[in-house]
Design a protein around this motif. Sequence first.
Motif, PDB file in Angstrom:
ATOM      1  N   THR A 121      47.894  12.681  16.818  1.00 18.10           N
ATOM      2  CA  THR A 121      48.740  12.981  17.976  1.00 18.10           C
ATOM      3  C   THR A 121      48.368  12.029  19.098  1.00 18.10           C
ATOM      4  OG1 THR A 121      48.883  15.286  17.303  1.00 18.10           O
ATOM      5  CG2 THR A 121      49.368  14.801  19.614  1.00 18.10           C
ATOM      6  N   LEU A 123      48.919  10.796  22.869  1.00 19.58           N
ATOM      7  CA  LEU A 123      49.355  10.851  24.267  1.00 19.58           C
ATOM      8  C   LEU A 123      48.710   9.712  25.059  1.00 19.58           C
ATOM      9  CD1 LEU A 123      49.038  14.595  25.330  1.00 19.58           C
ATOM     10  CD2 LEU A 123      50.820  13.081  26.147  1.00 19.58           C
ATOM     11  N   THR A 124      47.393   9.582  24.889  1.00 18.29           N
ATOM     12  CA  THR A 124      46.601   8.676  25.721  1.00 18.29           C
ATOM     13  C   THR A 124      46.978   7.212  25.501  1.00 18.29           C
ATOM     14  OG1 THR A 124      44.811  10.277  25.605  1.00 18.29           O
ATOM     15  CG2 THR A 124      44.208   8.071  26.338  1.00 18.29           C
ATOM     16  N   GLY A 129      44.964   8.348  30.853  1.00 21.31           N
ATOM     17  CA  GLY A 129      44.286   9.377  30.074  1.00 21.31           C
ATOM     18  C   GLY A 129      44.537  10.738  30.699  1.00 21.31           C
ATOM     19  N   SER A 130      43.728  11.086  31.703  1.00 18.30           N
ATOM     20  CA  SER A 130      43.898  12.379  32.381  1.00 18.30           C
ATOM     21  C   SER A 130      45.293  12.495  32.995  1.00 18.30           C
ATOM     22  CB  SER A 130      42.866  12.520  33.510  1.00 18.30           C
ATOM     23  OG  SER A 130      41.569  12.271  33.045  1.00 18.30           O
ATOM     24  N   TRP A 154      42.612   5.393  22.105  1.00 15.96           N
ATOM     25  CA  TRP A 154      41.712   6.553  22.073  1.00 15.96           C
ATOM     26  C   TRP A 154      42.326   7.711  21.290  1.00 15.96           C
ATOM     27  CZ3 TRP A 154      36.907   5.655  23.217  1.00 15.96           C
ATOM     28  CH2 TRP A 154      36.617   4.628  24.106  1.00 15.96           C
ATOM     29  N   ILE A 155      42.855   7.402  20.120  1.00 22.57           N
ATOM     30  CA  ILE A 155      43.529   8.425  19.331  1.00 22.57           C
ATOM     31  C   ILE A 155      42.694   8.780  18.094  1.00 22.57           C
ATOM     32  CG2 ILE A 155      45.668   9.055  18.124  1.00 22.57           C
ATOM     33  CD1 ILE A 155      45.957   8.448  21.206  1.00 22.57           C
ATOM     34  N   THR A 156      42.380  10.061  17.944  1.00 28.24           N
ATOM     35  CA  THR A 156      41.671  10.568  16.764  1.00 28.24           C
ATOM     36  C   THR A 156      42.488  10.276  15.505  1.00 28.24           C
ATOM     37  OG1 THR A 156      40.682  12.344  18.058  1.00 28.24           O
ATOM     38  CG2 THR A 156      40.807  12.703  15.679  1.00 28.24           C
ATOM     39  N   THR A 207      38.543   6.991  15.688  1.00 26.42           N
ATOM     40  CA  THR A 207      39.186   6.669  16.966  1.00 26.42           C
ATOM     41  C   THR A 207      39.750   5.248  16.960  1.00 26.42           C
ATOM     42  OG1 THR A 207      37.478   8.038  17.971  1.00 26.42           O
ATOM     43  CG2 THR A 207      38.845   6.735  19.474  1.00 26.42           C
ATOM     44  N   VAL A 356      31.707  13.355  23.597  1.00 29.25           N
ATOM     45  CA  VAL A 356      33.146  13.275  23.264  1.00 29.25           C
ATOM     46  C   VAL A 356      33.842  14.565  23.701  1.00 29.25           C
ATOM     47  CG1 VAL A 356      34.816  13.177  21.363  1.00 29.25           C
ATOM     48  CG2 VAL A 356      32.837  11.635  21.355  1.00 29.25           C
ATOM     49  N   PHE A 359      35.474  14.857  27.031  1.00 31.16           N
ATOM     50  CA  PHE A 359      36.703  14.099  27.351  1.00 31.16           C
ATOM     51  C   PHE A 359      37.948  14.641  26.658  1.00 31.16           C
ATOM     52  CE2 PHE A 359      33.434  10.565  27.676  1.00 31.16           C
ATOM     53  CZ  PHE A 359      33.398  10.590  29.052  1.00 31.16           C
ATOM     54  N   VAL A 360      37.807  14.969  25.376  1.00 25.87           N
ATOM     55  CA  VAL A 360      39.022  15.267  24.594  1.00 25.87           C
ATOM     56  C   VAL A 360      39.692  16.557  25.059  1.00 25.87           C
ATOM     57  CG1 VAL A 360      38.380  13.984  22.509  1.00 25.87           C
ATOM     58  CG2 VAL A 360      37.629  16.344  22.760  1.00 25.87           C
ATOM     59  N   SER A 363      39.365  16.502  30.240  1.00 27.57           N
ATOM     60  CA  SER A 363      37.968  16.252  30.616  1.00 27.57           C
ATOM     61  C   SER A 363      37.452  17.447  31.414  1.00 27.57           C
ATOM     62  CB  SER A 363      37.872  14.981  31.460  1.00 27.57           C
ATOM     63  OG  SER A 363      38.513  15.217  32.702  1.00 27.57           O
ATOM     64  N   GLU A 365      36.297  17.584  34.294  1.00 32.61           N
ATOM     65  CA  GLU A 365      36.797  17.614  35.676  1.00 32.61           C
ATOM     66  C   GLU A 365      38.221  18.163  35.738  1.00 32.61           C
ATOM     67  OE1 GLU A 365      35.330  15.032  34.184  1.00 32.61           O
ATOM     68  OE2 GLU A 365      33.427  15.025  35.253  1.00 32.61           O
ATOM     69  N   MET A 366      39.048  17.761  34.775  1.00 31.00           N
ATOM     70  CA  MET A 366      40.430  18.260  34.752  1.00 31.00           C
ATOM     71  C   MET A 366      40.444  19.774  34.504  1.00 31.00           C
ATOM     72  SD  MET A 366      42.391  15.749  35.445  1.00 31.00           S
ATOM     73  CE  MET A 366      41.093  15.152  36.528  1.00 31.00           C
TER      74      MET A 366
HETATM   75  C1  FAD Z   1      36.686  10.188  20.602  1.00 29.18           C
HETATM   76  C2  FAD Z   1      37.936  10.455  21.364  1.00 29.18           C
HETATM   77  C3  FAD Z   1      39.058  10.944  20.698  1.00 29.18           C
HETATM   78  C4  FAD Z   1      40.258  11.145  21.387  1.00 29.18           C
HETATM   79  N1  FAD Z   1      41.375  11.599  20.704  1.00 29.18           N
HETATM   80  C5  FAD Z   1      42.580  11.645  21.348  1.00 29.18           C
HETATM   81  C6  FAD Z   1      43.767  11.966  20.624  1.00 29.18           C
HETATM   82  O1  FAD Z   1      43.749  12.278  19.427  1.00 29.18           O
HETATM   83  N2  FAD Z   1      44.965  11.904  21.282  1.00 29.18           N
HETATM   84  C7  FAD Z   1      45.049  11.568  22.604  1.00 29.18           C
HETATM   85  O2  FAD Z   1      46.167  11.517  23.130  1.00 29.18           O
HETATM   86  N3  FAD Z   1      43.921  11.284  23.331  1.00 29.18           N
HETATM   87  C8  FAD Z   1      42.695  11.324  22.736  1.00 29.18           C
HETATM   88  N4  FAD Z   1      41.547  11.007  23.444  1.00 29.18           N
HETATM   89  C9  FAD Z   1      41.648  10.638  24.857  1.00 29.18           C
HETATM   90  C10 FAD Z   1      41.197  11.753  25.809  1.00 29.18           C
HETATM   91  O3  FAD Z   1      42.189  12.731  25.854  1.00 29.18           O
HETATM   92  C11 FAD Z   1      40.951  11.065  27.171  1.00 29.18           C
HETATM   93  O4  FAD Z   1      39.708  10.396  27.069  1.00 29.18           O
HETATM   94  C12 FAD Z   1      40.938  12.062  28.317  1.00 29.18           C
HETATM   95  O5  FAD Z   1      42.241  12.526  28.553  1.00 29.18           O
HETATM   96  C13 FAD Z   1      40.378  11.436  29.611  1.00 29.18           C
HETATM   97  O6  FAD Z   1      41.081  10.267  29.909  1.00 29.18           O
HETATM   98  P1  FAD Z   1      40.299   8.886  30.180  1.00 29.18           P
HETATM   99  O7  FAD Z   1      39.219   8.765  29.168  1.00 29.18           O
HETATM  100  O8  FAD Z   1      41.323   7.824  30.257  1.00 29.18           O
HETATM  101  O9  FAD Z   1      39.608   9.085  31.574  1.00 29.18           O
HETATM  102  P2  FAD Z   1      40.294   8.856  33.022  1.00 29.18           P
HETATM  103  O10 FAD Z   1      41.537   9.661  33.114  1.00 29.18           O
HETATM  104  O11 FAD Z   1      40.382   7.415  33.304  1.00 29.18           O
HETATM  105  O12 FAD Z   1      39.189   9.500  33.943  1.00 29.18           O
HETATM  106  C14 FAD Z   1      37.873   8.904  34.091  1.00 29.18           C
HETATM  107  C15 FAD Z   1      36.931   9.958  34.626  1.00 29.18           C
HETATM  108  O13 FAD Z   1      37.383  10.372  35.923  1.00 29.18           O
HETATM  109  C16 FAD Z   1      37.635  11.763  35.948  1.00 29.18           C
HETATM  110  N5  FAD Z   1      38.825  11.971  36.756  1.00 29.18           N
HETATM  111  C17 FAD Z   1      40.082  11.488  36.517  1.00 29.18           C
HETATM  112  N6  FAD Z   1      40.921  11.889  37.482  1.00 29.18           N
HETATM  113  C18 FAD Z   1      40.185  12.656  38.333  1.00 29.18           C
HETATM  114  C19 FAD Z   1      40.493  13.405  39.500  1.00 29.18           C
HETATM  115  N7  FAD Z   1      41.737  13.462  39.986  1.00 29.18           N
HETATM  116  N8  FAD Z   1      39.495  14.070  40.129  1.00 29.18           N
HETATM  117  C20 FAD Z   1      38.232  14.047  39.644  1.00 29.18           C
HETATM  118  N9  FAD Z   1      37.884  13.379  38.521  1.00 29.18           N
HETATM  119  C21 FAD Z   1      38.844  12.698  37.873  1.00 29.18           C
HETATM  120  C22 FAD Z   1      37.847  12.163  34.504  1.00 29.18           C
HETATM  121  O14 FAD Z   1      37.535  13.516  34.291  1.00 29.18           O
HETATM  122  C23 FAD Z   1      36.879  11.223  33.780  1.00 29.18           C
HETATM  123  O15 FAD Z   1      35.590  11.785  33.835  1.00 29.18           O
HETATM  124  C24 FAD Z   1      40.324  10.863  22.778  1.00 29.18           C
HETATM  125  C25 FAD Z   1      39.165  10.425  23.459  1.00 29.18           C
HETATM  126  C26 FAD Z   1      37.987  10.231  22.771  1.00 29.18           C
HETATM  127  C27 FAD Z   1      36.769   9.772  23.530  1.00 29.18           C
END
Ligand code: FAD
Length: 376
Positions: A121, A123-124, A129-130, A154-156, A207, A356, A359-360, A363, A365-366
Amino acid sequence: MMDLPKNEADLIDMAHEFARTQIAPNAPAWELDRRIGLETMKEAAKMGFTGIQVPVNHGGLGFSFSCKVRVLEIMAGEDFGFAMSLVNTHNVAVKLAREAPSEIVLAYVPDILAANKLGCTALTEPGAGSDVGAIETSATKVSNGWLLQGEKAWITNATLADVIIVYAQTEAGSGTSGIAAFVVDATRPGFIREPRFDLAGQHSIGTGGFRLNGYVARPNEMLAPPGRAFKTVVGEINGARTYVAAMCCGMVDKALNICAEYGRHRKTFGKPLNARQGWRWHLANAATDLTAARLLVRQAAAQIDEGVDAQLNAAQAKIFATRMAERHLPALIQAMGAEGLREQYPLGRHLIGSRVAGFVDGSTEMLLERVASFIR
Ligand SMILES: Cc1cc2nc3c(=O)[nH]c(=O)nc-3n(C[C@H](O)[C@H](O)[C@H](O)COP(=O)(O)OP(=O)(O)OC[C@H]3O[C@@H](n4cnc5c(N)ncnc54)[C@H](O)[C@@H]3O)c2cc1C
């Protein structure tokens, strides 16, 4: 907390045996080879683990969400990445079985259940990401369907996935309301897989990322239209938060057991480690927080099975369980001495697993923001 019916309890027993005999001995090699444990996934499929929640009329077991959560907790105790990979492909089968037209279900679900095809799936993206509303992969209406253009990261399971649920923006600037969901087939023109992501660990998650360049999704491959797609994600993500929390519990439970066993035999200054009060307190602290995390997980899982809104409890379960794992896994390794770092134990892999988990599916924080929205 509710007891599970006998057939679900039996599957949980099978999960214990499967984790011990099939995941534990193979997981170090998956990490070394930086790959998904596909051959073990096929064994898992034979026992029904790829279809726990898939309706019976589509070839699955039709079991409860709580059962799935317990199975994932047990599997994550041996390898977080395997449990992640399995649940992500499983969830694609569930979603297609529930929401896709019958020809799409037939084209993919039996193969996913057999682990002949792997699902993921997406999205990212590299730039979002967030902030899901900021995704830039675009879906443009064309005469023969939808033209998909963009990049996912970053997709599993992306390193091997055959069928992908892709979220794409149908109207630039419309945020989450313009996002639609599509079924994408990795064998079709316009799907370009990126090399696997080399990370600090947990490579059995598979990933990676991919690009869509001139990919055309047929009209019946729009799984959810704009407006509904994101609402569905918000509903499903409570489940994901709950099972990731359970997987953190599984990792700490396993570490605790390994450590307790070690402490019975390892002697220092003439006494076993577990004869020392200061040493035992490491384990007692972990056991106490583990019990609390499990109660939060069970509560959120029961709500999901009952169809009650689990937003708050699922977020709290994941925040608490992730932090619990981040705190206690290093402490339990410390309690094992240097031995805890050996590859034969999953503890080192679990450390990255707990990172991991932070984040997944939202996060930490979210999730804190989600919890804050309930405080009046
Ligand atoms: C191993 C692995 C597998 C994954 N599998 C999937 C998957 O299958 N499908 C998929 O769609 N995604 C997947 N992801 C992505 C995961 O959903 C994202 O890593 C997550 O949504 C966070 O996005 P980012 O890493 O881009 O961090 P960012 O959004 O760039 O944020 C960076 C940091 O800042 C913090 N932050 C961001 N905005 C704010 C705010 N407004 N206030 C305070 N803090 C904030 C975040 O919490 C984080 O700590 C995977 C990630 C990993 C590591």
